[in-house]
Design an enzyme around this catalytic site. Structure first.
Site, PDB file in Angstrom:
ATOM      1  N   HIS A  64       0.818  -1.216   0.000  1.00 40.78           N
ATOM      2  CA  HIS A  64       0.000   0.000   0.000  1.00 40.78           C
ATOM      3  C   HIS A  64       0.853   1.267   0.000  1.00 40.78           C
ATOM      4  CE1 HIS A  64       0.126   1.019   4.399  1.00 40.78           C
ATOM      5  NE2 HIS A  64       0.185  -0.275   4.567  1.00 40.78           N
ATOM      6  N   ASP A 173       5.847   1.962   6.886  1.00 37.20           N
ATOM      7  CA  ASP A 173       4.611   1.206   6.648  1.00 37.20           C
ATOM      8  C   ASP A 173       3.766   2.012   5.668  1.00 37.20           C
ATOM      9  OD1 ASP A 173       2.247  -0.205   6.790  1.00 37.20           O
ATOM     10  OD2 ASP A 173       1.776   0.383   8.840  1.00 37.20           O
ATOM     11  N   GLU A 201      -5.147   1.776   2.718  1.00 38.38           N
ATOM     12  CA  GLU A 201      -5.045   0.593   3.579  1.00 38.38           C
ATOM     13  C   GLU A 201      -5.250   0.976   5.039  1.00 38.38           C
ATOM     14  OE1 GLU A 201      -2.957  -2.613   6.004  1.00 38.38           O
ATOM     15  OE2 GLU A 201      -2.658  -0.452   6.005  1.00 38.38           O
ATOM     16  N   GLU A 202      -4.661   2.092   5.438  1.00 37.48           N
ATOM     17  CA  GLU A 202      -4.636   2.468   6.862  1.00 37.48           C
ATOM     18  C   GLU A 202      -6.001   2.892   7.393  1.00 37.48           C
ATOM     19  OE1 GLU A 202      -2.233   1.728   8.593  1.00 37.48           O
ATOM     20  OE2 GLU A 202      -0.398   1.812   7.410  1.00 37.48           O
ATOM     21  N   HIS A 312       3.546   3.230  12.827  1.00 37.02           N
ATOM     22  CA  HIS A 312       2.547   4.310  12.859  1.00 37.02           C
ATOM     23  C   HIS A 312       3.007   5.520  13.676  1.00 37.02           C
ATOM     24  CE1 HIS A 312      -1.050   1.525  11.667  1.00 37.02           C
ATOM     25  NE2 HIS A 312      -0.003   1.420  10.866  1.00 37.02           N
TER      26      HIS A 312
END
Lengths: 340, 341
Positions: A64, A173, A201-202, A312
């Site tokens: 992603h 990420d 995605e997140e 994150h």
């Protein structure tokens, strides 16, 4: 380009969920002469690269493009900005961090009431409603001239090489997954392969389902960064995985039960090629595999993840060796899948 | 001084290392800056003292005091996995620590690291801040290498350099390099001018850990009158007018039982007469600044507190308005010239 350099370039780009266009532009620039590709209505990139041989099955790699960030929701009369999180950010890492707001990259700091002015009980808490972004404006009007509601907010985060071959940045990420895909596209491939770069995605695996529907692969490898909690305050059984111990091959996480045969095959491939690999010691996390595996008539799915500390946050930490080993394993694993 | 020069000066001062008790770098820098205005020495306690040129035995001595140490962390343990355990050196706001980048000052080496943050899935109470004893500094080395590189007692800090945000500036260590820059700007303003007092500028050490520097410097320098130039709470979103001063509203002149009321009044009068914007900060007792200690040095010293409002105190995101620095410099300089006490 070495995979770490590609990762650095990707991490420097800003692209919170729903605002991935800068990342997509870079990826397209890198792949346009090597792949056929389409961009779907959501902004997913679905690319196809020919290999030396025709593939016996339709295999797709997926990573992603979006990163976690913040989004401006309100401008206060005093010129400070209220915001919401876009993606799963632990609010407790926000206080005092520097950010950039909107396409104009307006610099700001995330502020809260001064510690000394809080009661004893307030001092130990940190809630989203306690925080505002300060862009140095003293009223709503001057803030409005710089910022609009809905503007994306990204962390001001330098890409850092530190320690014993460690990398630190925002957005690892999942720019790490994107970097691995870009490196594979640069290499000569044994078999035809699809490369998917997803959006959103997140915020709930929203891009990948649509992309998988369009790409309709038989088998997918999801490339991700996953929580490594190998820090002293975590007990051993809660560490999930460890940085420096190679790519993580998952049998299950909170969104997916992975294809058993592919799981075993990935572990076997790592062993045969002398690539260190590990699995998760806790059912934690979730990724695009959750949406891809159940798309259409079903897709056999595996996930290869990079162990990443402080996921994150503006300071995600990975090991460069893990990154290189993840690339190596992914390539070998893809070739092995073709021989199932 | 021009605005750009003041901003450059402030940026340079803020960038220097000086966690309490390890002020060597900032001491050297301040000494270099202050030497333009008079004989400047670093004392045994890490204070930098500038005796402004033109000292006259017949005049009383005015001491301007700003502290040059900053809050930070001090390493007190290294795990076998190579993570560093740290204690607060000064009252650092623990809310800012998780996932922050830090620099460990290990001898002549600057080692980069990240403060750990516990992943949400492993935290019981999601709104509770992690206590310091659950946080570590990750420098990316194994235990053996970490123990080779880092010594117990080394300091660490979050190295945010000064940036402009809107009409304001944000940096680490504005507490109290902002005050130190105001004092230097005051000395620049006074250069070549006749003053009512002998002027000494004390740039004190170890304020954040209990004002040990100001205590000893005030004893040594025997001032008659002192003004402690420090920072106070500048209003940020959600804070009350009662508890905070407006950022950009000028220096906050302290009024408190432990300060000299005549001196506070003299400063207020000068601000009024010279059209210098100011605020009044009333405190019931201690001010939490060097003034608390200077005022009771030796047989007692007539002391005022002039404070610059900053937001987000004791975080690496301290934010301020350069106008307040200029007005503080103007107020203290006019007092030194007029000497109305």
């Amino acid at each position: 380009m070495a995979v770490a350099e590609t990762l650095e370039t990707l991490c420097r780009l800003d692209g919170i969920s729903g605002d991935e266009v800068r990342v997509a532009e870079y990826i397209i620039e890198r792949i346009k002469d090597k792949c056929e590709y389409t961009i779907d209505p959501l902004g997913n990139i679905i690319a196809f690269k020919k290999g030396k041989n025709r593939a016996p099955l339709k295999l797709a790699m997926s990573a992603h493009m979006d990163e976690v960030g913040l989004i401006v929701t309100y401008i206060n009369p005093d010129g400070s900005l209220c915001f919401d999180t876009a993606g799963g950010i632990d609010v407790r890492i926000l206080c005092g961090k520097r950010v950039f707001v909107g396409d104009g990259r307006i610099p700001g700091v995330i502020g809260a009431k001064a510690l000394h002015l809080l009661s004893e009980s307030e001092r130990n808490t940190c809630r989203l409603t306690d925080l505002t972004i300060d862009i140095g404006c003293n009223d709503r009007e001057s803030a409005r001239a710089l910022v609009s509601l809905g503007d994306s907010v990204v962390f001001d985060s330098q890409f850092l090489y530190f320690g014993d071959d460690m990398l630190c940045s925002k957005a690892i990420d999942d720019r790490a997954g994107c970097a691995i895909e870009l490196e594979l596209i640069d290499m000569p491939l044994e078999y035809d392969m699809q490369f998917i770069f997803t959006v959103q995605e997140e915020v709930g695996l929203r891009g990948s389902g649509a992309a998988a529907f369009t790409a309709a692969p038989d088998t997918a490898i999801v490339l991700e960064a996953t929580t490594a909690s190998d820090i002293p305050s975590s007990s051993e059984e809660k560490r999930v995985c460890e940085v420096g111990f190679g790519p993580v091959i998952s049998y299950m996480d909170r969104r997916t039960i992975y294809d058993k045969q592919l799981y075993s095959l990935a572990l076997e491939t790592a062993k045969e090629n002398g690539i260190p690999a590990q699995t998760k010691t806790l059912i934690a996390g979730g990724n695009d595999a959750g949406a891809i595996s159940v798309s259409g008539k079903g897709v056999r799915t595996a996930a290869i993840s990079l162990p990443c500390r402080y996921l994150h946050t503006p300071s995600c930490v990975i090991s460069r060796k893990d990154l290189e080993n993840t690339l190596k394993l992914t390539k070998k694993f893809a070739d092995r899948i073709m021989k199932i | 001084m021009k605005d750009t020069r003041i901003k450059e000066l402030l940026k340079e001062l803020c960038a220097a290392d000086g966690v309490s008790g390890a002020e060597e770098s900032i001491c050297e820098l301040i000494k270099e800056k202050a030497s333009r205005y008079g004989k400047t020495e670093i004392d045994d306690f890490g204070n930098v003292v500038c005796t402004v040129d033109g000292f006259d035995e017949r005049k009383k001595t005015l001491m301007l005091c700003a502290h040059i140490d900053e809050i930070g962390l001090i390493i007190n343990y290294i795990t076998d996995d190579g993570f560093l355990k740290a204690s607060a050196c000064g009252g650092i706001d623990l809310r800012v620590l998780p996932a922050s980048r830090v620099t460990v000052l290990a001898g002549d080496k600057r080692i980069k690291g990240v403060i750990t943050s516990v992943p949400p899935h492993l935290q019981a109470a999601p709104e509770k801040c992690a206590p310091l004893d659950e946080l570590y500094i990750d420098i990316g080395f194994d235990g053996q290498k970490a123990k080779q590189l880092v010594s117990l007692g080394d300091r660490a800090l979050i190295e945010n350099e000064l940036i402009g945000i809107g009409r304001l500036v944000s940096s680490k260590a504005l507490d109290d390099r902002f005050g130190a820059a105001a004092v230097l700007t005051c000395l620049e303003t006074l250069k070549g001018k006749e003053t009512a007092y002998n002027v000494k500028a004390v740039f004190s050490s170890k304020e954040e850990t209990g004002s040990a520097g100001a205590k000893t410097a005030a004893f040594r320098e025997k001032a008659d009158i002192a003004i402690a130039v420090d920072v106070t709470f500048g209003r940020s979103h959600g804070e009350s007018e009662r508890e905070t001063g407006a950022v950009g509203g000028g220096p906050m002149i302290g009024v408190s039982p432990i300060l000299s009321r005549p001196l506070s009044n003299a400063l207020i009068n000068i601000a009024e007469e010279e059209n210098i914007p100011y605020g009044i900060e009333v405190m019931g007792s201690r001010t939490g600044t060097d003034a608390d200690h200077i005022s009771v040095a030796r047989g007692g010293c007539i002391t005022a507190a002039v404070s610059l409002p900053i937001r987000y105190m004791h975080t690496p995101a301290e934010t301020a308005d350069i106008e307040d620095l200029k007005n503080t410099a103007a107020l203290t300089a006019r007092f030194a010239e007029r000497g109305e006490l």
